[in-house]
Design an enzyme around this catalytic site. Structure first.
Site, PDB file in Angstrom:
ATOM      1  N   GLU A   1     -14.798 -12.590   2.466  1.00  0.00           N
ATOM      2  CA  GLU A   1     -13.602 -12.869   2.663  1.00  0.00           C
ATOM      3  C   GLU A   1     -12.512 -11.823   3.489  1.00  0.00           C
ATOM      4  OE1 GLU A   1     -10.883 -15.903  -0.116  1.00  0.00           O
ATOM      5  OE2 GLU A   1     -11.055 -13.982  -0.999  1.00  0.00           O
TER       6      GLU A   1
ATOM      7  N   CYS B   1      -8.147  -8.181   8.850  1.00  0.00           N
ATOM      8  CA  CYS B   1      -8.942  -6.962   7.701  1.00  0.00           C
ATOM      9  C   CYS B   1      -9.967  -8.039   7.256  1.00  0.00           C
ATOM     10  CB  CYS B   1      -7.958  -7.763   6.685  1.00  0.00           C
ATOM     11  SG  CYS B   1      -8.097  -7.160   5.005  1.00  0.00           S
TER      12      CYS B   1
ATOM     13  N   CYS C   1     -17.564  -5.070  -5.427  1.00  0.00           N
ATOM     14  CA  CYS C   1     -17.271  -3.168  -5.345  1.00  0.00           C
ATOM     15  C   CYS C   1     -17.361  -2.657  -6.303  1.00  0.00           C
ATOM     16  CB  CYS C   1     -15.769  -2.963  -4.879  1.00  0.00           C
ATOM     17  SG  CYS C   1     -15.315  -1.066  -4.779  1.00  0.00           S
TER      18      CYS C   1
ATOM     19  N   CYS D   1     -11.763  -0.277  -9.581  1.00  0.00           N
ATOM     20  CA  CYS D   1     -10.188   0.160 -10.192  1.00  0.00           C
ATOM     21  C   CYS D   1      -9.290  -1.187 -10.456  1.00  0.00           C
ATOM     22  CB  CYS D   1      -9.364   0.412  -8.692  1.00  0.00           C
ATOM     23  SG  CYS D   1     -10.028   1.213  -7.720  1.00  0.00           S
TER      24      CYS D   1
ATOM     25  N   CYS E   1      -7.590  -3.737  -9.439  1.00  0.00           N
ATOM     26  CA  CYS E   1      -8.353  -4.608  -7.708  1.00  0.00           C
ATOM     27  C   CYS E   1      -9.517  -5.478  -8.165  1.00  0.00           C
ATOM     28  CB  CYS E   1      -8.618  -4.010  -7.505  1.00  0.00           C
ATOM     29  SG  CYS E   1      -9.751  -3.801  -6.094  1.00  0.00           S
TER      30      CYS E   1
ATOM     31  N   GLY F   1     -14.249  -4.551  -1.187  1.00  0.00           N
ATOM     32  CA  GLY F   1     -15.183  -3.202  -0.851  1.00  0.00           C
ATOM     33  C   GLY F   1     -14.300  -2.350  -0.545  1.00  0.00           C
TER      34      GLY F   1
ATOM     35  N   SER G   1      -6.542   4.888  -1.183  1.00  0.00           N
ATOM     36  CA  SER G   1      -5.301   4.373  -1.850  1.00  0.00           C
ATOM     37  C   SER G   1      -5.262   5.430  -2.874  1.00  0.00           C
ATOM     38  CB  SER G   1      -6.060   3.132  -2.160  1.00  0.00           C
ATOM     39  OG  SER G   1      -6.778   2.549  -1.031  1.00  0.00           O
TER      40      SER G   1
ATOM     41  N   HIS H   1      -2.141   5.930  -5.095  1.00  0.00           N
ATOM     42  CA  HIS H   1      -1.901   4.936  -6.610  1.00  0.00           C
ATOM     43  C   HIS H   1      -1.550   5.829  -8.094  1.00  0.00           C
ATOM     44  CE1 HIS H   1      -3.245   2.081  -3.979  1.00  0.00           C
ATOM     45  NE2 HIS H   1      -4.450   1.544  -4.561  1.00  0.00           N
TER      46      HIS H   1
ATOM     47  N   ASN I   1       0.693  -6.771  -6.675  1.00  0.00           N
ATOM     48  CA  ASN I   1       0.443  -8.696  -6.806  1.00  0.00           C
ATOM     49  C   ASN I   1      -0.264  -8.792  -7.787  1.00  0.00           C
ATOM     50  OD1 ASN I   1       1.799  -9.173  -4.222  1.00  0.00           O
ATOM     51  ND2 ASN I   1       0.461  -7.509  -3.980  1.00  0.00           N
TER      52      ASN I   1
ATOM     53  N   CYS J   1      -4.946  -8.449   2.578  1.00  0.00           N
ATOM     54  CA  CYS J   1      -5.758  -8.165   1.663  1.00  0.00           C
ATOM     55  C   CYS J   1      -6.357  -7.118   0.490  1.00  0.00           C
ATOM     56  CB  CYS J   1      -6.592  -7.318   3.275  1.00  0.00           C
ATOM     57  SG  CYS J   1      -6.148  -7.238   4.061  1.00  0.00           S
TER      58      CYS J   1
HETATM   59  N1  SAH Z   1     -11.240   0.079  -0.965  1.00  0.00           N
HETATM   60  C1  SAH Z   1     -11.140   0.398  -0.170  1.00  0.00           C
HETATM   61  C2  SAH Z   1     -10.355  -1.058   0.183  1.00  0.00           C
HETATM   62  C3  SAH Z   1     -10.197  -2.094   0.244  1.00  0.00           C
HETATM   63  S1  SAH Z   1      -8.452  -2.433  -0.953  1.00  0.00           S
HETATM   64  C4  SAH Z   1      -9.631   1.187  -0.546  1.00  0.00           C
HETATM   65  O1  SAH Z   1      -9.712   1.315  -2.051  1.00  0.00           O
HETATM   66  O2  SAH Z   1      -8.236   1.579  -0.229  1.00  0.00           O
HETATM   67  C5  SAH Z   1      -7.109  -2.407  -0.090  1.00  0.00           C
HETATM   68  C6  SAH Z   1      -5.822  -2.341  -0.077  1.00  0.00           C
HETATM   69  O3  SAH Z   1      -5.589  -3.209  -1.832  1.00  0.00           O
HETATM   70  C7  SAH Z   1      -5.985  -0.704  -1.258  1.00  0.00           C
HETATM   71  O4  SAH Z   1      -4.963   0.347  -0.923  1.00  0.00           O
HETATM   72  C8  SAH Z   1      -5.886  -1.268  -2.628  1.00  0.00           C
HETATM   73  O5  SAH Z   1      -5.204  -0.273  -3.853  1.00  0.00           O
HETATM   74  C9  SAH Z   1      -5.182  -2.971  -2.238  1.00  0.00           C
HETATM   75  N2  SAH Z   1      -4.520  -3.180  -3.546  1.00  0.00           N
HETATM   76  C10 SAH Z   1      -5.727  -3.695  -4.528  1.00  0.00           C
HETATM   77  N3  SAH Z   1      -5.350  -4.530  -5.594  1.00  0.00           N
HETATM   78  C11 SAH Z   1      -4.156  -5.099  -5.463  1.00  0.00           C
HETATM   79  C12 SAH Z   1      -3.450  -5.495  -5.703  1.00  0.00           C
HETATM   80  N4  SAH Z   1      -3.141  -5.963  -6.878  1.00  0.00           N
HETATM   81  N5  SAH Z   1      -1.976  -5.776  -5.235  1.00  0.00           N
HETATM   82  C13 SAH Z   1      -1.278  -4.441  -4.746  1.00  0.00           C
HETATM   83  N6  SAH Z   1      -2.181  -3.964  -3.613  1.00  0.00           N
HETATM   84  C14 SAH Z   1      -3.653  -3.872  -4.149  1.00  0.00           C
HETATM   85 FE1  SF4 Z   2     -12.818  -1.014  -4.622  1.00  0.00          FE
HETATM   86 FE2  SF4 Z   2     -10.869  -0.657  -2.992  1.00  0.00          FE
HETATM   87 FE3  SF4 Z   2     -10.832  -2.383  -4.800  1.00  0.00          FE
HETATM   88 FE4  SF4 Z   2     -10.430   0.755  -6.234  1.00  0.00          FE
HETATM   89  S1  SF4 Z   2      -9.068  -0.657  -4.417  1.00  0.00           S
HETATM   90  S2  SF4 Z   2     -12.040  -1.623  -6.569  1.00  0.00           S
HETATM   91  S3  SF4 Z   2     -12.131   0.802  -4.438  1.00  0.00           S
HETATM   92  S4  SF4 Z   2     -11.990  -2.131  -3.050  1.00  0.00           S
END
Ligand code: SAH
Ligand code: SF4
Length: 356
Positions: free
Chosen positions: A94, A115, A122, A126, A129, A169, A224, A226, A300, A343
């Site tokens: 996507e 995006c 991935c 996390c 995610c 990813g 990221s 967190h 989210n 994204c």
């Molecule tokens: N792998 C990379 C890029 C993709 S994730 C990374 O982790 O940075 C892009 C962003 O979306 C990251 O900051 C990730 O932590 C956030 N993200 C992932 N799941 C989410 C969720 N459920 N709610 C809000 N942000 C989220």
């Molecule tokens: Fe992968 Fe980024 Fe999602 Fe973590 S937040 S699982 S590194 S896509």
């Protein structure tokens, strides 16, 4: 057999290819113009190339590594997601088209941020995610990264002028293909998008960060985070056990020595996990040390995951604690409108239909 895609060929690689196919080097520049300036999708249209060369190219190469199978509109903000099927094997990824926010840049609808995804799934897993839930299927090739940009332009009829690697990813876990794609994205002979219009978002892959720093371009970096302590961060990001803050923060200090822009820390607020006010104080300390700004993202909801988004007043209190400590902080609530709502949590509802 799927034909290799020409998109990822640099000028030098095309010059070598012309030699191999028995043609003059200047044909490489002509070919590159067709690919990037005219965005041609058919070798037959390349009217200034000899027919024999066109036939050789058509037999061996493709010009698009993916095809768009679905475009969906979000309810707010004009954000559009699209789903692409990779030419080999049919994996799906996507991408999200985000129009320039009204007010910013004079509400010009001719500017879009894209995006992009860097991998199918991935490996980092996390805990909050959607992409991580899938595990890693494979890296995207440089052509497949570039192909998402061309597809977005074809869907929107608009040039992409900002790029964020926040889709599916971990871009730094696919660093070779990322750097190849970036070379063509930034090249005046390619997409000609400036480094300061490109944001790489990483969960903190330390060797990848070093490679990106060596690449030496003034890219924007989002990290990221967190969690502002190893204890909290490891709870939601298994990658923190491999590269804990004791390794990540010095690598970011190193980035700052060469980087031109402030780092952005992405911090998802999750009730009872990392959104307590003492965590804000720790986050402020880290942000000050790195001279970073903070983007707070109220969690989210992802189907199947147990986490809870804190109340709006709690999120505001967390933000206030940071700003009172002198840290530049942003937070957005609107779903769909916000890059992070759109994204970073892409999950394929159609996996399984992807094969074949
Ligand atoms: N792998 C990379 C890029 C993709 S994730 C990374 O982790 O940075 C892009 C962003 O979306 C990251 O900051 C990730 O932590 C956030 N993200 C992932 N799941 C989410 C969720 N459920 N709610 C809000 N942000 C989220
Ligand atoms: Fe992968 Fe980024 Fe999602 Fe973590 S937040 S699982 S590194 S896509």
């Amino acid at each position: 057999m799927v034909k290799p895609c020409l998109l990822e060929y640099t000028r030098e690689a095309l010059v070598d290819l012309m030699a191999e196919l028995g043609h003059k080097p200047f044909r490489a520049a002509q070919l590159q113009e067709w690919v990037w300036k005219h965005r041609t999708t058919d070798f037959e249209q390349m009217s200034n190339l000899p027919p024999a060369l066109r036939a050789q190219l058509a037999e061996r190469f493709s010009l698009r590594p993916l095809s768009v199978v679905e475009v969906s509109n979000s309810s707010t903000g004009g954000t559009r997601k699209f789903l692409s099927r990779m030419a080999d094997g049919g994996h799906l990824v996507e991408s999200v088209i985000i129009p320039a926010a009204e007010g910013k840049g004079g509400s010009r609808s001719d500017r879009i941020t894209l995006c992009v995804s860097s991998q199918v799934g991935c490996a980092f897993g996390c805990k909050f995610c959607a992409s991580g839930l899938l595990g890693l299927t494979r890296n995207l090739s440089a052509s497949e990264i570039l192909g998402q940009i061309l597809a977005a332009e074809e869907i929107s009829g608009t040039r992409v002028d900002n790029l964020v690697f926040m889709g599916m990813g971990e871009p730094l876990a696919n660093i070779d293909n990322l750097l190849s794609a970036l070379t063509l994205i930034m090249s005046p002979e390619g997409l000609n998008i400036g480094a300061r219009h490109i944001t790489i978002s990483t969960s903190g892959n330390v060797p990848g960060l070093r490679r990106l720093a060596e690449f030496g371009k003034p890219l924007r970096l989002a990290v990221s985070l967190h969690g502002a302590s190893d204890e909290v961060r490891s709870q939601v990001m298994p990658v923190n056990r491999k590269w804990p803050l004791g390794q990540l923060l010095p690598a970011l200090e190193e980035w700052n020595r060469t980087g031109k822009h402030k780092i952005t820390f992405e911090y998802i607020l999750i009730e009872g996990v990392n959104a307590m006010l003492p965590e804000a104080a720790k986050l402020a300390r880290i942000s000050r040390r790195l001279n970073a700004k903070v983007n707070l993202i109220p969690y989210n909801t992802v189907e199947g995951l147990p986490w809870v988004r804190p109340s709006e007043s709690h999120c505001r209190a967390f933000a206030k604690a940071l700003s009172s400590a002198g840290i530049p902080v942003t937070m957005r609530y609107e779903k769909g409108h916000d890059i992070n709502a759109a994204c970073g949590q892409l999950r394929l509802k159609r996996e399984g239909q992807g094969e074949g």
